[in-house]
Design a protein around this motif. Structure first.
Motif, PDB file in Angstrom:
ATOM      1  N   SER A 116      16.295 -41.611   8.439  1.00 38.25           N
ATOM      2  CA  SER A 116      15.583 -40.626   9.140  1.00 38.25           C
ATOM      3  C   SER A 116      15.552 -39.278   8.406  1.00 38.25           C
ATOM      4  CB  SER A 116      16.292 -40.458  10.340  1.00 38.25           C
ATOM      5  OG  SER A 116      17.266 -39.731  10.300  1.00 38.25           O
ATOM      6  N   GLY A 117      14.854 -38.371   8.801  1.00 36.85           N
ATOM      7  CA  GLY A 117      14.724 -36.872   8.128  1.00 36.85           C
ATOM      8  C   GLY A 117      16.380 -36.346   8.577  1.00 36.85           C
ATOM      9  N   THR A 118      16.579 -36.761   9.497  1.00 35.30           N
ATOM     10  CA  THR A 118      18.245 -36.133   9.989  1.00 35.30           C
ATOM     11  C   THR A 118      19.256 -36.631   8.791  1.00 35.30           C
ATOM     12  OG1 THR A 118      17.762 -35.967  12.190  1.00 35.30           O
ATOM     13  CG2 THR A 118      19.772 -35.896  11.601  1.00 35.30           C
ATOM     14  N   THR A 119      19.120 -37.896   8.304  1.00 33.54           N
ATOM     15  CA  THR A 119      19.908 -38.434   7.599  1.00 33.54           C
ATOM     16  C   THR A 119      19.709 -38.023   6.115  1.00 33.54           C
ATOM     17  OG1 THR A 119      18.847 -40.530   7.405  1.00 33.54           O
ATOM     18  CG2 THR A 119      20.684 -40.418   8.816  1.00 33.54           C
TER      19      THR A 119
ATOM     20  N   GLU B 265      14.844 -27.819   1.144  1.00 31.53           N
ATOM     21  CA  GLU B 265      13.902 -27.709   1.837  1.00 31.53           C
ATOM     22  C   GLU B 265      13.692 -28.582   2.989  1.00 31.53           C
ATOM     23  OE1 GLU B 265       9.784 -27.525  -0.098  1.00 31.53           O
ATOM     24  OE2 GLU B 265      11.239 -27.913  -1.734  1.00 31.53           O
ATOM     25  N   ASP B 266      13.547 -28.133   4.343  1.00 30.30           N
ATOM     26  CA  ASP B 266      13.344 -28.983   5.441  1.00 30.30           C
ATOM     27  C   ASP B 266      11.934 -29.283   5.460  1.00 30.30           C
ATOM     28  OD1 ASP B 266      12.839 -30.088   7.839  1.00 30.30           O
ATOM     29  OD2 ASP B 266      14.421 -29.403   8.866  1.00 30.30           O
ATOM     30  N   ALA B 267      11.458 -30.219   4.923  1.00 29.77           N
ATOM     31  CA  ALA B 267       9.828 -30.613   4.995  1.00 29.77           C
ATOM     32  C   ALA B 267       9.275 -31.698   5.734  1.00 29.77           C
ATOM     33  CB  ALA B 267       9.499 -30.828   3.366  1.00 29.77           C
ATOM     34  N   ALA B 268      10.195 -31.890   6.958  1.00 24.35           N
ATOM     35  CA  ALA B 268      10.008 -32.642   7.703  1.00 24.35           C
ATOM     36  C   ALA B 268       8.585 -32.595   8.375  1.00 24.35           C
ATOM     37  CB  ALA B 268      11.087 -32.899   8.915  1.00 24.35           C
ATOM     38  N   GLN B 269       8.086 -31.515   8.435  1.00 26.98           N
ATOM     39  CA  GLN B 269       6.876 -31.337   9.072  1.00 26.98           C
ATOM     40  C   GLN B 269       5.625 -30.897   8.126  1.00 26.98           C
ATOM     41  OE1 GLN B 269       7.257 -28.254  12.377  1.00 26.98           O
ATOM     42  NE2 GLN B 269       8.828 -29.418  13.352  1.00 26.98           N
ATOM     43  N   ALA B 270       6.039 -31.127   6.794  1.00 29.30           N
ATOM     44  CA  ALA B 270       5.042 -30.537   5.780  1.00 29.30           C
ATOM     45  C   ALA B 270       4.686 -31.353   5.042  1.00 29.30           C
ATOM     46  CB  ALA B 270       5.526 -29.125   5.329  1.00 29.30           C
TER      47      ALA B 270
ATOM     48  N   PHE C 148      12.154 -35.020   3.861  1.00 31.23           N
ATOM     49  CA  PHE C 148      11.092 -35.469   4.719  1.00 31.23           C
ATOM     50  C   PHE C 148      11.366 -36.307   5.863  1.00 31.23           C
ATOM     51  CE2 PHE C 148       9.062 -33.903   0.580  1.00 31.23           C
ATOM     52  CZ  PHE C 148       8.228 -33.469   1.090  1.00 31.23           C
ATOM     53  N   SER C 149      10.772 -36.314   6.896  1.00 30.04           N
ATOM     54  CA  SER C 149      10.874 -37.214   8.135  1.00 30.04           C
ATOM     55  C   SER C 149       9.468 -38.204   8.225  1.00 30.04           C
ATOM     56  CB  SER C 149      11.029 -36.674   9.266  1.00 30.04           C
ATOM     57  OG  SER C 149      11.127 -37.404  10.343  1.00 30.04           O
ATOM     58  N   PHE C 150       9.782 -39.467   8.533  1.00 25.73           N
ATOM     59  CA  PHE C 150       8.730 -40.296   8.742  1.00 25.73           C
ATOM     60  C   PHE C 150       8.698 -40.786  10.057  1.00 25.73           C
ATOM     61  CE2 PHE C 150       9.627 -41.117   4.063  1.00 25.73           C
ATOM     62  CZ  PHE C 150       8.551 -39.969   3.785  1.00 25.73           C
TER      63      PHE C 150
ATOM     64  N   THR D 269       5.827 -39.424  14.898  1.00 25.45           N
ATOM     65  CA  THR D 269       5.137 -38.434  15.450  1.00 25.45           C
ATOM     66  C   THR D 269       4.642 -37.532  14.194  1.00 25.45           C
ATOM     67  OG1 THR D 269       6.614 -36.713  15.939  1.00 25.45           O
ATOM     68  CG2 THR D 269       5.699 -38.355  17.839  1.00 25.45           C
ATOM     69  N   LYS D 270       5.235 -37.745  13.113  1.00 27.92           N
ATOM     70  CA  LYS D 270       4.727 -36.819  11.893  1.00 27.92           C
ATOM     71  C   LYS D 270       3.391 -37.041  11.380  1.00 27.92           C
ATOM     72  CE  LYS D 270       9.026 -35.402  12.474  1.00 27.92           C
ATOM     73  NZ  LYS D 270       9.867 -34.277  12.764  1.00 27.92           N
ATOM     74  N   ASN D 271       3.061 -36.216  10.252  1.00 26.22           N
ATOM     75  CA  ASN D 271       1.946 -36.281   9.585  1.00 26.22           C
ATOM     76  C   ASN D 271       1.629 -37.701   9.101  1.00 26.22           C
ATOM     77  OD1 ASN D 271       1.712 -33.731  10.461  1.00 26.22           O
ATOM     78  ND2 ASN D 271       0.352 -33.103   8.686  1.00 26.22           N
TER      79      ASN D 271
HETATM   80  C1  LIG Z   1      11.514 -34.145  12.573  1.00 18.64           C
HETATM   81  C2  LIG Z   1      12.432 -33.223  11.933  1.00 18.64           C
HETATM   82  C3  LIG Z   1      13.631 -33.468  11.553  1.00 18.64           C
HETATM   83  C4  LIG Z   1      14.197 -34.745  11.800  1.00 18.64           C
HETATM   84  O1  LIG Z   1      13.784 -35.920  11.382  1.00 18.64           O
HETATM   85  P1  LIG Z   1      14.012 -37.265  12.088  1.00 18.64           P
HETATM   86  O2  LIG Z   1      13.242 -38.182  11.445  1.00 18.64           O
HETATM   87  O3  LIG Z   1      13.513 -37.133  13.646  1.00 18.64           O
HETATM   88  O4  LIG Z   1      15.427 -37.428  11.950  1.00 18.64           O
HETATM   89  C5  LIG Z   1      14.277 -32.414  11.175  1.00 18.64           C
HETATM   90  N1  LIG Z   1      13.590 -31.091  10.942  1.00 18.64           N
HETATM   91  C6  LIG Z   1      12.438 -30.952  11.219  1.00 18.64           C
HETATM   92  C7  LIG Z   1      11.808 -29.505  11.196  1.00 18.64           C
HETATM   93  C8  LIG Z   1      11.827 -31.845  12.128  1.00 18.64           C
HETATM   94  O5  LIG Z   1      10.464 -31.593  12.499  1.00 18.64           O
END
Ligand SMILES: *Cc1c(COP(=O)(O)O)cnc(C)c1O
Length: 368
Positions: free
Chosen positions: A59-62, A160-165, A184-186, A189-191
């Motif tokens: 996940s993006g969190t891990t 970088e928290d690129a989870a939305q980018a 990054f997060s997949f 709901t992400k891009n």
């Molecule tokens: C979605 C998101 C995360 C976490 O990603 P997960 O895959 O849901 O764990 C972290 N930071 C931001 C800004 C996010 O939008």
């Protein structure tokens, strides 16, 4: 209007035959855990971002959790981040035993303000700050030139928290290639998505090596555990979905950008529409407007819903005011974030939204 018209929701994941066939192939192979499909996805994602390494995780969190540990963040350290984000941007510091230190946002971009980061770094306990986590919120890159300069001056890491980018850029350079590591997060709901999933990108060999160990119980060689690790691996099912999604990302982002521009043209002058600094590529994970003071956001949302439009607030409570951080006692500490949390509203502009949907959505909004 009638009740049988289509609902334009906030999210519609793009799932085609490519994704479905890729998953079926993995299921038929009988090998579901991390394997060749994950390796393939990592290679193509690293090439896309323009970095040496990409390490797929669950996940993006891990990804954030591991990236901090791989960059050496440990018990007692401090990590500067934004209070206006999804909570994972700050929780990752806590997972590493560190303490998040918040720096307020630039109200125009909603991203962490480099000037506020500088203030936080100048404050008394600066010697304990070991990293900055800029979040590219809504798909708009944070001001990386200034943040990287501060990180160099104070000799601290940038994650970088690129989870939305996914696919966002500054002057042609991809987000995810600026920091010591990027995450990054997949999430669905992400891009781009793999259901659940994440990726760490980095040019640092040492960070990549540590991240690979951390995601799989500290193993380089099977059943020899060199350090404390976790099971944060991605499955080959998710990896196969990722490889099918990546070639579609640029076109999906192009549609988002086109829809955002179209909607902004209609709303500008009545609402504060998204701001895109010169040379920045905003990929509009969210299209977010700011409502004028005094306009009841819930009323606007209810009207939009009646007319068939989803909307959402990202995020209604800033992180510092959450129960696990300062709670109520933090009120007033980060006024720009608190004000944004009261006023922002995100609207659907994803690739499946049509021009006529945007026209009708603008009509509803302009009626206020
Ligand atoms: C979605 C998101 C995360 C976490 O990603 P997960 O895959 O849901 O764990 C972290 N930071 C931001 C800004 C996010 O939008």
């Amino acid at each position: 209007m009638s009740n049988d018209k289509k609902m334009v929701n906030m999210v519609k994941p793009l799932i085609g035959d490519e994704e479905i066939n890729a998953v079926v192939e993995v299921l038929r192979s009988g090998m579901l855990a991390q394997g060749p499909k994950v390796a393939e996805f990592e290679k193509s994602f690293a090439d896309y971002i323009g970095v040496k390494h990409a390490i797929a995780v669950s996940s993006g969190t891990t990804a954030l959790h591991i990236a901090l540990l791989a960059c050496g963040i440990k018990e007692g350290d401090e990590v500067v981040t934004t209070p206006f984000s999804f909570i994972a941007s700050a929780n990752c510091a806590v997972y590493a035993g560190a303490v998040p230190v918040f720096a307020d946002i630039n109200p125009e971009t909603y991203n962490i303000s480099a000037a506020e980061v500088a203030r936080a770094l100048d404050a008394a306990v600066q010697h304990r700050v070991k990293a900055i986590i800029p979040v590219h919120l809504y798909g708009l890159p944070a001001e990386m030139d200034k943040i990287l300069e501060l990180a160099r001056r104070y000799r601290i890491a940038v994650i970088e928290d690129a989870a939305q980018a996914h696919g966002a850029e500054i002057k042609g350079r991809k987000i995810g290639s600026f920091g010591d590591a990027a995450c990054f997060s997949f999430y669905a709901t992400k891009n781009m998505m793999t259901g659940e999933g994440g990726m760490i990108t980095t040019n640092r060999d040492d960070v990549a090596d540590q991240a690979k160990m951390l995601r799989s119980h500290g193993m380089r060689v099977r059943y020899r555990h060199e350090m404390l690790g976790y099971n944060f691996r991605m499955t080959d099912i998710a990896g196969a979905i990722g490889s099918a999604q990546l070639p579609k990302l640029d076109e999906a982002n192009r549609r988002r950008i086109e829809n955002a521009a179209y909607l902004s043209e209609r709303l500008v002058g009545h609402f504060v529409v998204p701001f895109v600094p010169e040379g920045y590529k905003h990929v509009f994970h969210q299209y977010t407007i700011r409502l004028p003071e005094g306009l009841d956001r819930e009323k606007v949302r209810a009207r939009l819903k009646e007319e068939g439009f989803g909307s959402e607030v990202y995020y209604p409570i800033p992180i510092h005011l959450q129960a696990t951080f300062m709670g109520e006692s933090g009120k007033g500490r980060f006024p720009k974030s608190e004000e944004a949390a009261q006023q922002v509203l995100s609207l659907p502009i994803h690739p499946a939204v049509e021009k006529e949907d945007l026209d009708r959505m603008a009509e509803v909004l302009l009626s206020f």
